[in-house]
Design an enzyme around this catalytic site. Sequence first.
Site, PDB file in Angstrom:
ATOM      1  N   HIS A  78     -12.108  42.130   5.218  1.00 21.50           N
ATOM      2  CA  HIS A  78     -12.136  40.736   4.778  1.00 21.50           C
ATOM      3  C   HIS A  78     -13.562  40.246   4.561  1.00 21.50           C
ATOM      4  CE1 HIS A  78      -7.850  39.671   6.376  1.00 21.50           C
ATOM      5  NE2 HIS A  78      -7.844  40.605   5.437  1.00 21.50           N
TER       6      HIS A  78
ATOM      7  N   GLU B 232     -15.175  37.612   5.623  1.00 21.63           N
ATOM      8  CA  GLU B 232     -15.883  37.138   6.813  1.00 21.63           C
ATOM      9  C   GLU B 232     -16.475  38.313   7.584  1.00 21.63           C
ATOM     10  OE1 GLU B 232     -12.047  34.614   6.448  1.00 21.63           O
ATOM     11  OE2 GLU B 232     -12.698  36.638   6.001  1.00 21.63           O
TER      12      GLU B 232
ATOM     13  N   CYS C  39      -8.395  34.843   9.079  1.00 20.66           N
ATOM     14  CA  CYS C  39      -7.265  35.387   9.829  1.00 20.66           C
ATOM     15  C   CYS C  39      -7.658  35.548  11.297  1.00 20.66           C
ATOM     16  CB  CYS C  39      -6.844  36.733   9.233  1.00 20.66           C
ATOM     17  SG  CYS C  39      -8.008  38.084   9.581  1.00 20.66           S
TER      18      CYS C  39
END
Length: 160
Positions: free
Chosen positions: A78, A80, A104
Amino acid sequence: MKEDKRADYISWDEYFMGVAQLAACRSKDPGTQVGACIVSPEHKILSMGYNGFPMGCSDDEYPWCREGEDNKYLYVAHSELNAILNYRGGSLEGTTIYVTLFPCNECAKAIIQSGIKEVVYDCDKYADQKNTICSKRMLKSAGVVLRKYERTGRKISIEL
């Protein structure tokens, strides 16, 4: 005669969310393109990331499908996490991360552990899903400030 400064410059929030949106454009994911931008308290960009396969894993050899025994969720990192791992300057303690999609639960763990203290997010389309509910619970428990990005409607055109 002194000239007044320009009045129509973009805000820090517009700038950093714009950088996150531009980073998302690097994602090759056909379904969801997500970007992240980590910023110091002094408004300096420290790192960026987008969702994609890890370095060395060809995006032509791994699946982009959402379902099936072999799907993208098994491989994609992801935005991030990529932004956190891309940073090579030491501590991220006290920083802010701008993300185009709410993190998430797995990214929330990395955000908390890295010392990021504020999450500015644009879209929260998975707000009712268990992993997002758990993410918000952990982030709030850890004292991370969650702030919805307020869109201004400003349009910027960049010719590349």
